[in-house]
Scaffold this motif. Structure first.
Motif, PDB file in Angstrom:
ATOM      1  N   HIS A 209       9.964  13.269  80.018  1.00  0.00           N
ATOM      2  CA  HIS A 209      10.699  12.543  78.484  1.00  0.00           C
ATOM      3  C   HIS A 209      12.076  12.532  78.770  1.00  0.00           C
ATOM      4  N   ILE A 210      12.794  11.462  78.619  1.00  0.00           N
ATOM      5  CA  ILE A 210      13.788  11.906  78.188  1.00  0.00           C
ATOM      6  C   ILE A 210      14.441  11.631  76.959  1.00  0.00           C
ATOM      7  N   ASP A 211      15.095  12.200  76.405  1.00  0.00           N
ATOM      8  CA  ASP A 211      15.590  12.328  74.851  1.00  0.00           C
ATOM      9  C   ASP A 211      16.718  11.194  74.976  1.00  0.00           C
ATOM     10  N   TYR A 212      16.494  10.459  73.572  1.00  0.00           N
ATOM     11  CA  TYR A 212      18.118   9.360  73.156  1.00  0.00           C
ATOM     12  C   TYR A 212      18.781  10.823  72.990  1.00  0.00           C
ATOM     13  N   PRO A 213      19.939   9.576  73.277  1.00  0.00           N
ATOM     14  CA  PRO A 213      21.567   9.702  73.714  1.00  0.00           C
ATOM     15  C   PRO A 213      22.482  10.396  71.900  1.00  0.00           C
ATOM     16  N   TRP A 214      22.865  11.392  71.753  1.00  0.00           N
ATOM     17  CA  TRP A 214      23.499  11.534  70.660  1.00  0.00           C
ATOM     18  C   TRP A 214      24.506  10.304  70.027  1.00  0.00           C
ATOM     19  N   PHE A 215      24.393   9.691  70.164  1.00  0.00           N
ATOM     20  CA  PHE A 215      24.956   7.852  69.769  1.00  0.00           C
ATOM     21  C   PHE A 215      24.608   7.171  69.188  1.00  0.00           C
ATOM     22  N   ILE A 216      22.565   7.646  69.421  1.00  0.00           N
ATOM     23  CA  ILE A 216      21.626   6.661  69.370  1.00  0.00           C
ATOM     24  C   ILE A 216      20.892   7.099  68.158  1.00  0.00           C
ATOM     25  N   SER A 217      21.179   6.496  66.628  1.00  0.00           N
ATOM     26  CA  SER A 217      19.833   7.180  65.816  1.00  0.00           C
ATOM     27  C   SER A 217      18.794   6.837  65.467  1.00  0.00           C
ATOM     28  N   ARG A 218      18.103   7.968  65.643  1.00  0.00           N
ATOM     29  CA  ARG A 218      16.772   7.374  66.026  1.00  0.00           C
ATOM     30  C   ARG A 218      15.105   6.283  64.952  1.00  0.00           C
ATOM     31  N   THR A 219      14.676   5.813  64.860  1.00  0.00           N
ATOM     32  CA  THR A 219      13.895   5.387  64.049  1.00  0.00           C
ATOM     33  C   THR A 219      13.171   5.729  63.319  1.00  0.00           C
ATOM     34  N   LYS A 220      12.757   5.577  62.283  1.00  0.00           N
ATOM     35  CA  LYS A 220      11.845   5.705  61.094  1.00  0.00           C
ATOM     36  C   LYS A 220      10.493   5.726  61.371  1.00  0.00           C
ATOM     37  N   GLU A 221       9.794   6.360  61.229  1.00  0.00           N
ATOM     38  CA  GLU A 221       7.614   6.390  62.081  1.00  0.00           C
ATOM     39  C   GLU A 221       7.735   5.154  60.675  1.00  0.00           C
ATOM     40  N   PRO A 222       6.967   4.451  60.867  1.00  0.00           N
ATOM     41  CA  PRO A 222       6.586   3.165  60.239  1.00  0.00           C
ATOM     42  C   PRO A 222       5.687   3.677  58.896  1.00  0.00           C
ATOM     43  N   GLU A 223       5.731   3.396  57.656  1.00  0.00           N
ATOM     44  CA  GLU A 223       5.512   3.926  56.153  1.00  0.00           C
ATOM     45  C   GLU A 223       4.025   3.493  56.236  1.00  0.00           C
ATOM     46  N   THR A 224       3.504   2.441  56.923  1.00  0.00           N
ATOM     47  CA  THR A 224       2.008   1.915  57.112  1.00  0.00           C
ATOM     48  C   THR A 224       1.629   1.470  57.943  1.00  0.00           C
ATOM     49  N   SER A 225       0.611   1.950  58.184  1.00  0.00           N
ATOM     50  CA  SER A 225      -0.212   1.309  59.056  1.00  0.00           C
ATOM     51  C   SER A 225      -0.384   0.101  59.803  1.00  0.00           C
ATOM     52  N   LEU A 226      -1.084  -0.381  60.789  1.00  0.00           N
ATOM     53  CA  LEU A 226      -0.766  -2.110  60.659  1.00  0.00           C
ATOM     54  C   LEU A 226      -1.724  -2.261  60.265  1.00  0.00           C
ATOM     55  N   ASP A 227      -1.916  -3.330  60.034  1.00  0.00           N
ATOM     56  CA  ASP A 227      -2.887  -4.154  59.367  1.00  0.00           C
ATOM     57  C   ASP A 227      -3.404  -5.207  60.187  1.00  0.00           C
ATOM     58  N   SER A 228      -4.617  -5.625  60.770  1.00  0.00           N
ATOM     59  CA  SER A 228      -5.171  -5.984  61.914  1.00  0.00           C
ATOM     60  C   SER A 228      -6.272  -7.217  61.809  1.00  0.00           C
ATOM     61  N   SER A 229      -6.224  -7.388  60.176  1.00  0.00           N
ATOM     62  CA  SER A 229      -7.733  -8.010  60.095  1.00  0.00           C
ATOM     63  C   SER A 229      -6.944  -9.370  59.400  1.00  0.00           C
ATOM     64  N   PRO A 230      -7.808 -10.418  59.538  1.00  0.00           N
ATOM     65  CA  PRO A 230      -7.210 -11.939  59.189  1.00  0.00           C
ATOM     66  C   PRO A 230      -6.866 -11.457  57.435  1.00  0.00           C
ATOM     67  N   PRO A 231      -5.543 -12.786  57.921  1.00  0.00           N
ATOM     68  CA  PRO A 231      -5.519 -12.515  56.388  1.00  0.00           C
ATOM     69  C   PRO A 231      -6.168 -13.564  55.442  1.00  0.00           C
ATOM     70  N   THR A 232      -5.575 -13.370  54.003  1.00  0.00           N
ATOM     71  CA  THR A 232      -6.914 -13.105  52.784  1.00  0.00           C
ATOM     72  C   THR A 232      -5.824 -14.178  52.307  1.00  0.00           C
ATOM     73  N   GLU A 233      -7.108 -14.945  51.511  1.00  0.00           N
ATOM     74  CA  GLU A 233      -6.286 -16.723  51.366  1.00  0.00           C
ATOM     75  C   GLU A 233      -5.602 -15.995  49.961  1.00  0.00           C
ATOM     76  N   LYS A 234      -5.296 -14.821  49.818  1.00  0.00           N
ATOM     77  CA  LYS A 234      -4.169 -14.188  48.770  1.00  0.00           C
ATOM     78  C   LYS A 234      -3.200 -14.318  49.565  1.00  0.00           C
ATOM     79  N   GLU A 235      -2.827 -13.919  50.387  1.00  0.00           N
ATOM     80  CA  GLU A 235      -1.398 -13.451  50.986  1.00  0.00           C
ATOM     81  C   GLU A 235      -1.153 -14.804  51.939  1.00  0.00           C
ATOM     82  N   ILE A 236      -2.142 -15.859  51.811  1.00  0.00           N
ATOM     83  CA  ILE A 236      -2.225 -16.480  52.634  1.00  0.00           C
ATOM     84  C   ILE A 236      -1.227 -17.995  51.366  1.00  0.00           C
ATOM     85  N   GLU A 237      -1.393 -17.807  50.143  1.00  0.00           N
ATOM     86  CA  GLU A 237      -1.032 -18.785  49.273  1.00  0.00           C
ATOM     87  C   GLU A 237       0.132 -18.271  48.839  1.00  0.00           C
TER      88      GLU A 237
END
Length: 119
Positions: free
Chosen positions: A91-119
């Protein structure tokens, strides 16, 4: 053998070195001129017909197929032994000069979009 003074011998030696340096300089200039002429000829040939130029100069010698003289297992073993790097899988660690990104706060929703999201 004639007897010459040390000063005349030294002068001759210096003249000899000057001539050798001049000869080398002129030889390098001539080589550079020949290289430029060849490059100009290649540029002209390429501009005239690029496909023919590549066919004659780049792919020349690649038409013949060389068959290996060993089995696939022998070749695989050879390359694994020669180019093996056991630390590569570590495992290669991040160098000291690169900040780590935050983990996603919500999970990925792979379901088809709803009509409300499309409008």
């Amino acid at each position: 053998r004639t007897c010459a003074s040390n000063s005349s011998i030294e002068e001759e030696r210096q003249n000899w070195h000057k001539l050798v340096r001049l000869h080398n300089k002129l030889r390098l200039q001539e080589i550079e001129v020949q290289r430029r002429d060849k490059q100009a000829g290649n540029n002209t040939e390429f501009d005239r017909n690029p496909f023919e130029f590549v066919k004659n100069n780049v792919t020349r010698g690649q038409k013949s197929c060389i068959t290996p003289q060993c089995s696939m297992d022998e070749a695989t073993k050879f390359f694994e032994e020669r180019y093996d790097d056991p630390q590569r899988t570590d495992h290669i660690d991040y160098p000291w000069f690169i900040s780590r990104t935050k983990e996603p706060e919500t999970s990925l929703d792979s379901s088809p979009p709803t009509e409300k999201e499309i409008e």
